[in-house]
Design a protein around this motif. Structure first.
Motif: not given
Ligand code: ZN
Length: 128
Positions: A93-98, A114-119
């Motif tokens: 799970e993305c540590t920023d958006c879940g 993180r997912c690519i968007a949050c990265q």
């Protein structure tokens, strides 16, 4: 924060990759520390000989090694954090958006937090 898209076998594969990478980084960091000691000894010799060009070369090499050691250390922190997420069930799970980080991204980069968007957003903020 519910289901992750990882199968058990993928999770085990990634855990293995992370453990292997952790051992590799620990070995590299151990070697980097030994190198630093060797450089320090050589530097004292260089000062006695007053060979300034040689000394500058050695200082430059030490700086490169320090940068590599810092990078290895940062990666080790990320790998350990990923292993901790595997242990507590939040891995994938993305540590920023879940949202799910994505299996393909994790297989390519098992320590990805993180997912690519949050990265992309984090990098735009100047974070890693
Ligand atoms: Zn995200």
């Amino acid at each position: 924060m519910n289901t992750t898209p990882l199968s058990d076998s993928q999770r085990e594969q990634l855990r293995g990759a992370l453990e292997q990478r952790k051992q590799q980084l620990l070995a590299e960091l151990g070697e980097a520390q030994r190198d630093t000691l060797a450089v320090a000894t050589n530097r004292a010799d260089a000062e006695r000989l007053d060979d300034r060009k040689d000394q500058a070369d050695r200082m430059a090499q030490a700086t490169v090694r320090d940068a590599e050691a810092t990078r290895d250390h940062d990666e080790l922190v990320a790998v350990r954090a990923a292993l901790a997420r595997l242990a507590d069930g939040s891995y994938g799970e993305c540590t920023d958006c879940g949202q799910p980080v994505g299996v393909a991204r994790l297989l390519a980069q098992p320590a990805a937090a993180r997912c690519i968007a949050c990265q992309s957003k984090a990098e735009a903020r100047g974070e890693r």
